[in-house]
Design a protein around this motif. Structure first.
Motif, PDB file in Angstrom:
ATOM      1  N   ARG A  45      10.248 -16.206  -0.547  1.00  0.00           N
ATOM      2  CA  ARG A  45      10.070 -17.465   0.176  1.00  0.00           C
ATOM      3  C   ARG A  45       8.691 -17.463   0.843  1.00  0.00           C
ATOM      4  NH1 ARG A  45      14.982 -20.001   0.454  1.00  0.00           N
ATOM      5  NH2 ARG A  45      16.799 -18.655   0.117  1.00  0.00           N
ATOM      6  N   GLY A  46       7.973 -18.551   0.674  1.00  0.00           N
ATOM      7  CA  GLY A  46       6.664 -18.673   1.286  1.00  0.00           C
ATOM      8  C   GLY A  46       5.550 -17.979   0.533  1.00  0.00           C
ATOM      9  N   GLU A  47       5.850 -17.443  -0.633  1.00  0.00           N
ATOM     10  CA  GLU A  47       4.851 -16.707  -1.406  1.00  0.00           C
ATOM     11  C   GLU A  47       4.115 -17.649  -2.359  1.00  0.00           C
ATOM     12  OE1 GLU A  47       4.615 -12.381  -3.663  1.00  0.00           O
ATOM     13  OE2 GLU A  47       6.452 -13.551  -3.822  1.00  0.00           O
ATOM     14  N   PHE A  48       2.850 -17.324  -2.621  1.00  0.00           N
ATOM     15  CA  PHE A  48       2.033 -18.056  -3.586  1.00  0.00           C
ATOM     16  C   PHE A  48       1.801 -17.121  -4.768  1.00  0.00           C
ATOM     17  CE2 PHE A  48      -0.997 -21.800  -3.617  1.00  0.00           C
ATOM     18  CZ  PHE A  48      -1.302 -21.712  -4.966  1.00  0.00           C
ATOM     19  N   ASP A  97       9.757 -33.402  -0.227  1.00  0.00           N
ATOM     20  CA  ASP A  97      10.264 -32.469   0.777  1.00  0.00           C
ATOM     21  C   ASP A  97      10.880 -31.232   0.125  1.00  0.00           C
ATOM     22  OD1 ASP A  97      10.657 -31.659   3.399  1.00  0.00           O
ATOM     23  OD2 ASP A  97      12.665 -32.521   3.506  1.00  0.00           O
ATOM     24  N   ALA A  98      10.164 -30.697  -0.862  1.00  0.00           N
ATOM     25  CA  ALA A  98      10.672 -29.558  -1.627  1.00  0.00           C
ATOM     26  C   ALA A  98      10.345 -28.233  -0.939  1.00  0.00           C
ATOM     27  CB  ALA A  98      10.076 -29.570  -3.035  1.00  0.00           C
ATOM     28  N   GLY A 112       4.671 -23.911   4.789  1.00  0.00           N
ATOM     29  CA  GLY A 112       5.513 -22.774   4.422  1.00  0.00           C
ATOM     30  C   GLY A 112       6.126 -22.895   3.045  1.00  0.00           C
ATOM     31  N   LEU A 113       5.374 -23.484   2.105  1.00  0.00           N
ATOM     32  CA  LEU A 113       5.888 -23.705   0.756  1.00  0.00           C
ATOM     33  C   LEU A 113       5.932 -22.412  -0.044  1.00  0.00           C
ATOM     34  CD1 LEU A 113       3.790 -26.892  -0.110  1.00  0.00           C
ATOM     35  CD2 LEU A 113       6.196 -26.835   0.595  1.00  0.00           C
ATOM     36  N   THR A 114       6.815 -22.387  -1.020  1.00  0.00           N
ATOM     37  CA  THR A 114       6.786 -21.352  -2.057  1.00  0.00           C
ATOM     38  C   THR A 114       6.144 -21.993  -3.285  1.00  0.00           C
ATOM     39  OG1 THR A 114       8.840 -20.365  -1.238  1.00  0.00           O
ATOM     40  CG2 THR A 114       8.163 -19.804  -3.486  1.00  0.00           C
TER      41      THR A 114
END
Length: 269
Positions: A53-56, A166-167, A199-201
């Motif tokens: 989660r939160g990783e690029f 809102d993904a 805080g997107l993945t």
């Protein structure tokens, strides 16, 4: 006495530290075959990958190694022939190489449509459209149609539409490939800032080695024939924000380019 063998894709430079977060995407022994019998094509073979989660994470490899196929499986646009893809109930949005904005709608209407499909009440949508356009630096341009915008503006508009969904997980399939170098560099800043802020993945497909090093926490180097994970290169030691001309980015990209060229050469002999 027992021995533990480290998987080959965890042996690459900058191995990933011990995981402390639950994965947003779990890909386990995934294979994908197109067709049947002698004409069958194995696009992916027993791919294993965890994305926190939160990783690029960037997927890097030659054409035909299955990067886009893997993204489609994560998105649920296709199903694996075998193995499992688990996105832990996270909401997913997809950004393609082309902006794919509806040409008969204005930019604002394109974003409004995404909000409507997400269930945002009509009364709240106009203000939210403006917020999203401001977020991608397109404030005041909501009345324009896609053909009135530059390529970079269209992609920022597509990004606003992605954000409107809102993904939790954003899948990006070479979204900046058609842009000129300066616009692409600006988009790198844009997406990195939004990724950190929200805080997107992000699972990002690219052919561009420097782009992968510039953006990723980890870059997954894939091999072809069939597609599978060859190595995973962690970029945690490269401080953010990064720039394409930074010496450490250039050096890391050079080493990855050498590996990618060797992989391509393996299939053209």
């Amino acid at each position: 006495m027992s021995t533990t063998t480290t998987p080959r894709h965890e042996l690459a430079e900058g191995s990933l530290p011990a995981r402390t977060r639950a994965p947003a995407v779990s890909i386990s022994e995934v294979s994908k075959v197109f067709g049947r019998g002698p004409d069958a094509v194995v696009a992916l073979h027993e791919v294993d990958l965890l994305v926190e989660r939160g990783e690029f994470v960037c997927l890097l490899g030659a054409s035909g190694c299955g990067k886009s196929t893997l993204l489609n499986l994560v998105a649920g646009l296709d199903s694996p022939t075998s193995g499992t893809v688990d996105t832990a109930g996270n909401k997913i949005a997809f950004m393609f190489q082309e902006a794919t904005l509806f040409p008969w709608l204005t930019l604002g209407q394109n974003v409004d449509l995404a909000l409507r499909l997400t269930g945002v009440p009509r009364s709240a949508r106009p203000e939210r459209v403006e917020e999203l356009l401001e977020k991608v630096r397109l404030g005041g341009r909501g009345h324009r149609r896609p053909h009135e915008l530059s390529g970079g503006m269209r992609q920022r508009g597509a990004l606003a539409r992605v954000l409107a969904q809102d993904a939790d997980i954003v899948l990006m399939d070479e979204p900046f490939a058609a842009l000129d170098a300066m616009t692409r560099d600006a988009m790198h800043d844009e997406i990195e800032g939004l990724w950190a802020e929200l805080g997107l993945t992000v699972l990002f497909v690219t052919h561009n080695v420097r782009e992968a090093v510039r953006l990723s926490d980890r870059t997954v180097l894939m091999e072809s024939g069939p597609g599978r994970v060859k190595e995973i290169h962690a970029m945690h030691d490269l401080p953010r924000p990064r720039h394409l001309e930074d010496q450490r980015v250039t050096e890391r990209a050079g080493r990855l380019t050498h590996l990618l060229k060797a992989e391509v050469a393996r299939h053209v002999r």
